[in-house]
Write a protein that holds these residues in place. Structure first.
Motif, PDB file in Angstrom:
ATOM      1  N   ARG A 192      30.341  -2.089  13.068  1.00 20.95           N
ATOM      2  CA  ARG A 192      29.047  -2.003  13.760  1.00 20.95           C
ATOM      3  C   ARG A 192      28.676  -0.548  14.037  1.00 20.95           C
ATOM      4  O   ARG A 192      27.510  -0.165  13.911  1.00 20.95           O
ATOM      5  CB  ARG A 192      29.079  -2.793  15.059  1.00 20.95           C
ATOM      6  CG  ARG A 192      29.052  -4.281  14.843  1.00 20.95           C
ATOM      7  CD  ARG A 192      29.089  -5.034  16.147  1.00 20.95           C
ATOM      8  NE  ARG A 192      29.029  -6.463  15.923  1.00 20.95           N
ATOM      9  CZ  ARG A 192      29.703  -7.344  16.628  1.00 20.95           C
ATOM     10  NH1 ARG A 192      30.486  -6.969  17.618  1.00 20.95           N
ATOM     11  NH2 ARG A 192      29.605  -8.628  16.359  1.00 20.95           N
TER      12      ARG A 192
ATOM     13  N   VAL B  29      27.460   0.977  10.810  1.00 20.29           N
ATOM     14  CA  VAL B  29      26.124   0.469  10.492  1.00 20.29           C
ATOM     15  C   VAL B  29      25.082   1.174  11.358  1.00 20.29           C
ATOM     16  O   VAL B  29      24.018   1.571  10.865  1.00 20.29           O
ATOM     17  CB  VAL B  29      26.053  -1.066  10.654  1.00 20.29           C
ATOM     18  CG1 VAL B  29      24.617  -1.560  10.597  1.00 20.29           C
ATOM     19  CG2 VAL B  29      26.898  -1.751   9.588  1.00 20.29           C
ATOM     20  N   ASP B  30      25.403   1.355  12.627  1.00 23.07           N
ATOM     21  CA  ASP B  30      24.483   2.078  13.513  1.00 23.07           C
ATOM     22  C   ASP B  30      24.258   3.500  13.019  1.00 23.07           C
ATOM     23  O   ASP B  30      23.121   3.994  13.010  1.00 23.07           O
ATOM     24  CB  ASP B  30      25.019   2.112  14.949  1.00 23.07           C
ATOM     25  CG  ASP B  30      24.946   0.765  15.636  1.00 23.07           C
ATOM     26  OD1 ASP B  30      24.231  -0.138  15.127  1.00 23.07           O
ATOM     27  OD2 ASP B  30      25.610   0.593  16.679  1.00 23.07           O
TER      28      ASP B  30
ATOM     29  N   LEU C  19      35.575  -5.058  13.389  1.00 25.70           N
ATOM     30  CA  LEU C  19      34.148  -5.397  13.438  1.00 25.70           C
ATOM     31  C   LEU C  19      33.388  -4.399  14.307  1.00 25.70           C
ATOM     32  O   LEU C  19      32.274  -3.995  13.963  1.00 25.70           O
ATOM     33  CB  LEU C  19      33.960  -6.819  13.954  1.00 25.70           C
ATOM     34  CG  LEU C  19      32.539  -7.346  13.994  1.00 25.70           C
ATOM     35  CD1 LEU C  19      31.885  -7.297  12.620  1.00 25.70           C
ATOM     36  CD2 LEU C  19      32.518  -8.766  14.540  1.00 25.70           C
ATOM     37  N   GLU C  20      33.986  -3.981  15.396  1.00 27.62           N
ATOM     38  CA  GLU C  20      33.349  -2.967  16.248  1.00 27.62           C
ATOM     39  C   GLU C  20      33.202  -1.647  15.488  1.00 27.62           C
ATOM     40  O   GLU C  20      32.166  -0.985  15.587  1.00 27.62           O
ATOM     41  CB  GLU C  20      34.145  -2.758  17.536  1.00 27.62           C
ATOM     42  CG  GLU C  20      33.999  -3.888  18.521  1.00 27.62           C
ATOM     43  CD  GLU C  20      32.558  -4.159  18.901  1.00 27.62           C
ATOM     44  OE1 GLU C  20      31.819  -3.208  19.208  1.00 27.62           O
ATOM     45  OE2 GLU C  20      32.158  -5.337  18.882  1.00 27.62           O
TER      46      GLU C  20
END
Length: 67
Positions: free
Chosen positions: A19, A22-23, A15-16
């Motif tokens: 993220r 996505v960033d 998940l990290e």
């Protein structure tokens, strides 16, 4: 560490990573980003999401086996 906890830990790590991708994608969208890189980031996001789902399923199976 139990198998279900190990799978959940792996899902959190994934998940990290998701993220972060996505960033990166949001940064590309905010400017004149490289379209090819954006497509690559989208593909990476989709793959990471599949890996997260697989880890959650593993955790679920391990928890059900232990219940």
């Amino acid at each position: 560490m139990s198998e279900s906890n190990a799978s959940l830990q792996r899902a959190e790590e994934l998940l990290e990573r998701l993220r972060g991708k996505v960033d990166e994608l949001e940064t590309l969208a905010g400017g004149d980003g490289d379209v090819d890189r954006a497509v690559d980031d989208l593909a990476a996001i989709a793959e990471i999401a599949k890996e997260i789902e697989a880890e959650i399923q593993r955790a679920r199976r391990a928890a059900d086996a232990g219940a």
